[in-house]
Design a protein around this motif. Structure first.
Motif: not given
Length: 197
Positions: A39, A62-63, A69, A84-86, A90
């Motif tokens: 993250k 994509s995540d 994304l 990155a959100e998580k 990726h």
């Protein structure tokens, strides 16, 4: 003392990820790659199609949950940057599924910064300058690779045009000599005196 500690923190807690690749994406296929991010890590993917077809390709990133994304359709060059959100893997893909016969050569770079919390929030002026310099160098490197790919594309086009002109000239010379030979033969036979014995 603080400056030395800041530089130590910068070089050991904020590593930069950089990699460059040249791949061939076959007609009707796609090639996918991945990076394991945490993250707040930052990643940028830049690409350039150097050979094949109309010099275009589909690209998406994509995540870990499969959420796209960023996506670019039928582009010859492009760049997508994410934070990155998580945590997780990726994935980014180059798709040549729109082409039935032409393979594509794609040059791409992946670079990013691993995020570290805590003391990294307090940024000394020298660290800020070093980060700015690193970003500038990355930009120059990407531009240089773009120029190299474009030069190779233009050279291939020039060589192809040169070959076509050469073979067209050879064909014209063959046709010209054939016509001249036929005319000489025809005129010679026209002026021949036929004797009847």
């Amino acid at each position: 003392m603080y400056t030395h500690y800041s530089l130590f923190t910068f070089f050991f807690l904020l590593p930069t990820l950089i990699s460059a690749h040249l791949v061939e994406v076959p007609a009707g296929k796609k090639d996918c790659y991945f990076e394991d991010l945490h993250k707040h890590d930052k990643m940028t993917v830049t690409y350039q199609v150097g050979e094949g077809g109309h010099l275009d390709i589909d690209f998406w990133l994509s995540d870990p949950s499969g959420t796209v994304l960023g996506k670019q359709i039928r582009q010859s060059t492009g760049s997508i940057s994410i934070t990155a959100e998580k945590d997780g893997r990726h994935e980014y893909c180059f798709s040549n599924q729109m082409s039935a016969i032409a393979d594509k050569m794609v040059s791409f770079n992946v670079h990013g910064v691993i995020y570290v919390g805590g003391d990294a929030d307090v940024v000394a002026p020298i660290e800020r300058e070093i980060r700015s310099l690193a970003a500038g160098l990355t930009s120059v490197k990407d531009e240089q690779e773009y120029i190299v790919v474009r030069e190779r594309t233009h050279r291939n086009t020039a060589e192809s045009t040169n070959a076509r002109v050469k073979w067209w000239s050879v064909l014209q010379a063959i046709v010209l000599f054939s016509v001249v030979a036929w005319q000489v033969y025809y005129l010679k036979s026209f002026f021949e005196v036929k004797r009847v014995i």
